[in-house]
Design an enzyme around this catalytic site. Sequence first.
Site, PDB file in Angstrom:
ATOM      1  N   ARG A  17       3.580   1.972  -1.011  1.00  0.00           N
ATOM      2  CA  ARG A  17       3.000   2.610  -1.567  1.00  0.00           C
ATOM      3  C   ARG A  17       3.827   4.298  -1.915  1.00  0.00           C
ATOM      4  NH1 ARG A  17      -1.864   1.167   2.127  1.00  0.00           N
ATOM      5  NH2 ARG A  17      -2.689  -0.734   1.905  1.00  0.00           N
ATOM      6  N   ARG A  42      -0.452   8.971  -1.534  1.00  0.00           N
ATOM      7  CA  ARG A  42      -1.824  10.538  -1.306  1.00  0.00           C
ATOM      8  C   ARG A  42      -1.203  10.400  -0.019  1.00  0.00           C
ATOM      9  NH1 ARG A  42      -7.176   7.257   0.730  1.00  0.00           N
ATOM     10  NH2 ARG A  42      -5.151   5.268   1.385  1.00  0.00           N
ATOM     11  N   ARG A  87      -3.656  13.285  -9.049  1.00  0.00           N
ATOM     12  CA  ARG A  87      -4.902  12.396  -8.995  1.00  0.00           C
ATOM     13  C   ARG A  87      -6.405  12.706  -9.337  1.00  0.00           C
ATOM     14  NH1 ARG A  87      -7.778   9.443  -9.249  1.00  0.00           N
ATOM     15  NH2 ARG A  87      -9.245   7.732  -8.717  1.00  0.00           N
ATOM     16  N   ASP A 114      -2.012  -0.930  -9.513  1.00  0.00           N
ATOM     17  CA  ASP A 114      -2.396  -1.963  -7.975  1.00  0.00           C
ATOM     18  C   ASP A 114      -2.797  -2.893  -8.466  1.00  0.00           C
ATOM     19  OD1 ASP A 114      -5.388  -0.877  -5.631  1.00  0.00           O
ATOM     20  OD2 ASP A 114      -5.827  -2.215  -6.991  1.00  0.00           O
ATOM     21  N   TYR A 172     -11.923 -10.328  -1.548  1.00  0.00           N
ATOM     22  CA  TYR A 172     -12.093  -9.377  -2.092  1.00  0.00           C
ATOM     23  C   TYR A 172     -13.175 -10.063  -2.818  1.00  0.00           C
ATOM     24  CZ  TYR A 172      -8.766  -6.384  -0.149  1.00  0.00           C
ATOM     25  OH  TYR A 172      -8.152  -5.361   0.942  1.00  0.00           O
TER      26      TYR A 172
END
Length: 339
Positions: free
Chosen positions: A18, A22, A31, A68, A143
Amino acid sequence: MRVLAGERLWPPPVWMMRQAGRYLPEYRQTRLSKVNFLEFCYDTDLAVEVTLQPIRRFGFDAAILFSDIFVVPDALGYPVRFEEGRGPVLEPLKASLVDALDDDRAERHLDPVIETVRRLRAELPHETTLLGFCGAPWTVACYSVAGHTTQDQTAARVGAYRDPALMQSFIDRLVTASIRYLVRQLRAGADAVQIFDTWAGVLDDAGFERWSIAPTKAIVDGVRAEIPDACIIGFPKASAARIKDYVARTGVSAVGLDWTVPASLAREIQDIVPVQGNLDPMRLVAGGDALEEGVANVLATLGDGPLVFNLGHGVTPDADPENVARMIEMVHATPDPKG
């Protein structure tokens, strides 16, 4: 790539899971240009830009494609969306959704990601490794049962126990799509690829064999049927006691270790394959002595063999970029224990 082939280098190469994300102010600014996260992943210009941001700032030895793990089910036509503060949300798993998955749609839908790989390989320095990736089928499927993540993935585990045939059908479709996706990444210029099995550690022994090892082996075998020398890194998080079996059974080229893997076991695994890891990401948040101690421990534990220095999982949004810079500085400045 030399380390992933089994060579020991000092200082060890370093990158971070990652690393484009962020915690970087330049990422947060970029973003803002897209509200929908999946659209952001499919925008080649933006994906190239944010992949390159940490390379420019820190000089990592590898760039990992910004994307992703959920682009694969999305490309197949499985309903996926991202909600602010909640993350990925999938439609609850049912047979009709699996039956409607479309492999040809996936090929077309993932074209922008493959173009991102091509452009990155052209723009990155020759010496900077380009890594592609996919999510392991079990982690992606987790998920889908409840439609979102649950504590210890209880919904996915119960769903797999109650209807293993349905789970198997979904896993099989994800395996096929993941093979094609990784092959395309490698042919477009990725030097190596990683399979992220973030939720492998919640499974019991039988589940780990069926839902983690078997699909990963199928992907490795499928990719190597097309590209025999493909370099594939496995990352079965929270699976310390099973990693040696995972490595032996899946055929991965190297394995990522999370921060809970005991030092003695990590060294045993490193005698079998190159390892990657395994600094606790929270040490990057804490900084100071905690960071210095953690980096020193990883280098002391694994520095004698083939090591790609990394975190034990992804960097978190609250990590200070200055701590990332300090981590890299320490890796580069630590004297070689072998002289």
